[in-house]
Design a protein around this motif. Structure first.
Motif, PDB file in Angstrom:
ATOM      1  N   LEU A  84      60.923 -13.338 -39.984  1.00  0.00           N
ATOM      2  CA  LEU A  84      59.858 -12.843 -39.130  1.00  0.00           C
ATOM      3  C   LEU A  84      60.362 -12.646 -37.708  1.00  0.00           C
ATOM      4  CD1 LEU A  84      57.486 -15.595 -37.896  1.00  0.00           C
ATOM      5  CD2 LEU A  84      59.247 -16.166 -39.537  1.00  0.00           C
ATOM      6  N   VAL A  85      59.623 -11.809 -37.000  1.00  0.00           N
ATOM      7  CA  VAL A  85      59.834 -11.603 -35.571  1.00  0.00           C
ATOM      8  C   VAL A  85      58.663 -12.282 -34.881  1.00  0.00           C
ATOM      9  CG1 VAL A  85      59.898  -9.881 -33.707  1.00  0.00           C
ATOM     10  CG2 VAL A  85      61.020  -9.403 -35.903  1.00  0.00           C
ATOM     11  N   VAL A  86      58.959 -13.012 -33.805  1.00  0.00           N
ATOM     12  CA  VAL A  86      57.900 -13.671 -33.040  1.00  0.00           C
ATOM     13  C   VAL A  86      57.917 -13.090 -31.634  1.00  0.00           C
ATOM     14  CG1 VAL A  86      57.020 -15.847 -32.130  1.00  0.00           C
ATOM     15  CG2 VAL A  86      58.071 -15.789 -34.397  1.00  0.00           C
ATOM     16  N   LYS A  87      56.759 -12.596 -31.216  1.00  0.00           N
ATOM     17  CA  LYS A  87      56.601 -12.015 -29.877  1.00  0.00           C
ATOM     18  C   LYS A  87      55.402 -12.666 -29.205  1.00  0.00           C
ATOM     19  CE  LYS A  87      58.364  -8.662 -28.487  1.00  0.00           C
ATOM     20  NZ  LYS A  87      59.501  -8.313 -27.659  1.00  0.00           N
ATOM     21  N   GLY A  88      55.578 -13.028 -27.951  1.00  0.00           N
ATOM     22  CA  GLY A  88      54.473 -13.546 -27.168  1.00  0.00           C
ATOM     23  C   GLY A  88      53.691 -12.405 -26.542  1.00  0.00           C
ATOM     24  N   ILE A  89      52.389 -12.561 -26.497  1.00  0.00           N
ATOM     25  CA  ILE A  89      51.555 -11.559 -25.829  1.00  0.00           C
ATOM     26  C   ILE A  89      50.596 -12.273 -24.884  1.00  0.00           C
ATOM     27  CG2 ILE A  89      51.739  -9.779 -27.601  1.00  0.00           C
ATOM     28  CD1 ILE A  89      48.998 -10.624 -28.617  1.00  0.00           C
ATOM     29  N   ARG A  90      50.433 -11.666 -23.704  1.00  0.00           N
ATOM     30  CA  ARG A  90      49.554 -12.243 -22.690  1.00  0.00           C
ATOM     31  C   ARG A  90      48.168 -11.622 -22.714  1.00  0.00           C
ATOM     32  NH1 ARG A  90      54.353 -11.022 -18.771  1.00  0.00           N
ATOM     33  NH2 ARG A  90      53.896  -9.141 -19.904  1.00  0.00           N
TER      34      ARG A  90
END
Length: 162
Positions: A84-90
């Motif tokens: 998986l790819v993990v991306k933070g979003i604000r």
């Protein structure tokens, strides 16, 4: 073994990024922080410097490693056998920017992207804002891991003499 990849330009790495790395590690056995060269951006820090700074910042996190990439993320995901790819979003703007990339990466690699909501206490922290504050002489030490503020200030000073 579950492998999560956290791709980004990280110019510079912030406390918000570290929060995402830690949270990715909570759901994956291994996390690869992938420092990418983004041709659409003019970086302040070299890829090598960014990799070094992130390595120092995650030294206390078992199962987290850092590497650079210059190719297509989908190819790197296959090479790493990522799950998986993990991306933070604000917020919504981050989601709007990240969704097309997530869909393209899934199309090309079959790897899903998981969006992790950012810590609300760090929602105002973005690499571009950190650089802007530093350019104007403002304090950034409380927004980035140790050593990063000095590297940013040094790069800005070096850029002024070019």
């Amino acid at each position: 073994m579950t492998i999560a990849v956290c791709p980004g330009s990280y110019d510079p790495v912030t406390l918000g990024h570290l929060d995402v790395f830690r949270r990715a590690r909570a759901v994956a056995d291994q996390v690869v922080v992938l420092v990418a060269h983004n041709a659409a951006k003019r970086p302040l820090l070299s890829v090598e410097t960014r990799v070094e700074l992130i390595r120092a910042a995650v030294a206390d996190l078992d199962g987290v490693r850092v590497q650079a990439t210059s190719g297509l993320l989908a190819e790197t995901l296959r090479e790493l056998r990522a799950d998986l790819v993990v991306k933070g979003i604000r917020g919504g703007a981050d989601f709007d920017a990240e969704l097309p990339m997530a869909l393209m990466n899934r199309h090309l690699s079959g790897v899903e992207t998981v969006f992790v909501p950012g810590d609300p206490a760090l929602a105002h922290v973005a690499s571009s804002l950190v650089k802007d504050v530093a350019r104007h002489g403002g304090p950034i030490d409380d927004l980035v891991p140790p050593g990063v503020a000095d590297a940013v200030r040094a790069a800005l000073t070096a850029g002024e003499t070019r």
